[in-house]
Design an enzyme around this catalytic site. Structure first.
Site, PDB file in Angstrom:
ATOM      1  N   HIS A  90      37.523 -53.060  29.788  1.00 29.93           N
ATOM      2  CA  HIS A  90      38.915 -53.409  30.096  1.00 29.93           C
ATOM      3  C   HIS A  90      38.998 -54.830  30.632  1.00 29.93           C
ATOM      4  O   HIS A  90      38.106 -55.302  31.350  1.00 29.93           O
ATOM      5  CB  HIS A  90      39.528 -52.422  31.095  1.00 29.93           C
TER       6      HIS A  90
ATOM      7  N   ASP B 138      41.851 -55.817  32.326  1.00 24.64           N
ATOM      8  CA  ASP B 138      42.699 -55.835  33.510  1.00 24.64           C
ATOM      9  C   ASP B 138      41.868 -55.705  34.780  1.00 24.64           C
ATOM     10  O   ASP B 138      40.780 -55.126  34.777  1.00 24.64           O
ATOM     11  CB  ASP B 138      43.769 -54.743  33.455  1.00 24.64           C
TER      12      ASP B 138
ATOM     13  N   GLU C 164      43.332 -49.966  32.086  1.00 24.90           N
ATOM     14  CA  GLU C 164      42.382 -49.033  32.694  1.00 24.90           C
ATOM     15  C   GLU C 164      42.597 -48.848  34.188  1.00 24.90           C
ATOM     16  O   GLU C 164      42.417 -47.752  34.714  1.00 24.90           O
ATOM     17  CB  GLU C 164      40.947 -49.523  32.443  1.00 24.90           C
ATOM     18  N   GLU C 165      42.983 -49.908  34.877  1.00 26.40           N
ATOM     19  CA  GLU C 165      43.006 -49.873  36.338  1.00 26.40           C
ATOM     20  C   GLU C 165      44.267 -49.244  36.936  1.00 26.40           C
ATOM     21  O   GLU C 165      44.261 -48.845  38.098  1.00 26.40           O
ATOM     22  CB  GLU C 165      42.858 -51.299  36.899  1.00 26.40           C
TER      23      GLU C 165
ATOM     24  N   GLU D  80      31.429 -50.330  32.572  1.00 28.57           N
ATOM     25  CA  GLU D  80      31.827 -50.185  33.973  1.00 28.57           C
ATOM     26  C   GLU D  80      30.644 -50.483  34.902  1.00 28.57           C
ATOM     27  O   GLU D  80      29.486 -50.250  34.542  1.00 28.57           O
ATOM     28  CB  GLU D  80      32.335 -48.771  34.240  1.00 28.57           C
TER      29      GLU D  80
ATOM     30  N   HIS E 185      36.775 -54.165  43.602  1.00 34.26           N
ATOM     31  CA  HIS E 185      38.099 -53.955  44.195  1.00 34.26           C
ATOM     32  C   HIS E 185      38.205 -54.541  45.605  1.00 34.26           C
ATOM     33  O   HIS E 185      39.205 -54.326  46.281  1.00 34.26           O
ATOM     34  CB  HIS E 185      38.482 -52.468  44.227  1.00 34.26           C
TER      35      HIS E 185
END
EC number: 3.5.1.18
Length: 377
Positions: A66, A68, A133-134, A163, A349
């Site tokens: 992803h 994003d 995805e997020e 990931e 994150h």
């Protein structure tokens, strides 16, 4: 020739806060088309998606990921500009460097190197990329692309999701599956009244309390060799009233299950409904299946990945199903062998998200070696 760090520098510059892609996929598509990939954009509402393929026949190995990223939080707390890659002592900083633009940079660099080395290899190499995805728009991303590929008769044999699976160094952990996720929004009606006159009211808190006691003490299963026991968490409770002398007239409750292959979404729904029925309650329940559990505990892909990790870091990887959900849950139901292999997840994150240049190089080399094992050997 553009190196991995430069590719990552380019990707980090795009402020692709979910579900915005902000130009990442245009960059990736142009990169891949220059290598001879056929690319098709499969955008869906606010979510950008594309599928790319090199080769016409043979087994299809797809790298999924992803573009994003999650919001940066308070920019003032970052030591660097989150959307400008910065290196300090071999460590690279920026939003998305680990989750998961670093993996994307490795994939792109590997694809160019692999095609240059093996321009006519007997197989197919693919990319499945989303910007959904997020966030909450995940159903507009990978599951939508998989539906479109099925309609076109495109069958994926193997899939590596990039990931950040690793713990201390790239490759030390491979995710071979993930737990399922099932959510419930429950609404129970009562009757508002004065606390001094409870006989004239119907308190939904009191009525639901024995149900919650039953659900929170329930042993859903014992797990198995690959998954921990299924767990249920209450994530939200809200009642009307907002005054100390009012009995509320309604209650809203949210639950989430993280469940093993010992359960199905239907088995969990049945047990929840039975608990309410046992206490003579019939609430309104809105269910949301966020993803079914999946497991790749054998197969050519897993064996190739294990051997590759051993060759490059000197130890076999730990095989794990821990953590949250990933888009692998949307790919595995199509009969695809799916594993997750990516960078270290220690700072994902977070403020000052980072990865090491050494891990980037190791991951790219491992991706290349896996392609050799699956598409050449």
């Amino acid at each position: 020739m553009t190196d991995i760090k430069q590719i990552l520098t380019d990707l980090i510059r795009f402020p692709s806060i979910t579900p915005e892609d902000a130009g990442c996929q245009k960059y990736m598509i142009q990169f891949l088309e220059q290598l001879g990939f056929t690319c098709q954009q499969l955008n869906n509402g606010p979510v950008s998606n594309f599928f790319a393929c090199y080769g016409k026949i043979g087994p299809l190995l797809v790298f999924a990921g992803h573009t994003d990223v999650v919001p940066v939080g308070e920019v003032s707390k970052w030591d660097t500009d989150p959307f400008s890659l910065e290196e300090k002592n071999g460590v690279l900083y920026g939003r998305g460097v680990a989750d998961m633009k670093g993996s994307l940079a490795c994939m792109l660099h590997m694809a160019r190197r692999f095609i240059k080395t093996y321009p006519s290899f007997p197989g197919r190499l693919g990319f499945l990329i989303t910007s959904g995805e997020e966030g909450d728009e995940f159903n507009l991303g990978t599951p939508y692309v998989m539906q479109k590929l099925e309609q076109q008769g495109i069958v994926i044999d193997y899939c590596i999701v990039g990931e950040p699976s690793s713990s201390l160094k790239a490759g030390d952990i491979i995710k071979i599956g993930r737990r399922g996720s099932l959510s419930a929004k429950i609404h129970l009606s009562g009757k508002q009244g004065h606390v001094a006159y409870p006989h004239l009211a119907d308190n939904p808190i009191h009525r639901i309390s024995p149900v919650l006691a039953e659900l929170t003490s329930m042993q859903w299963d014992n797990g198995n060799a690959y998954f921990p026991p299924t767990s249920m968490q209450i994530t939200y409770i809200h009642c009307g009233g907002h005054a100390g002398n009012i009995i509320p007239g309604e209650l809203n409750l949210h639950l989430n299950f993280r469940y093993s292959t010992e359960q199905t979404d239907e088995s969990l729904k049945t047990r929840v409904i039975n608990a309410f029925t046992h206490h003579n309650l019939n609430p309104a329940i809105e269910w949301r299946l966020n993803g079914e559990p999946f497991l790749t505990n054998k197969g050519i892909l897993l064996e190739s990945c294990k051997q590759t990790v051993l060759e490059h870091i000197g130890t076999l990887p730990e095989l794990s199903t821990s953590g949250g959900t990933s888009d692998g849950r949307f790919i595995a139901p199509y009969g695809v062998e799916v594993i997750e292999l990516g960078l270290v997840n220690a700072t994902i994150h977070q403020v000052n998200e980072c990865t090491s240049l050494q891990d980037l190089n190791t991951l790219e080399t491992m991706y290349f070696s896996i392609c050799e094992k699956l598409l050449i050997d």
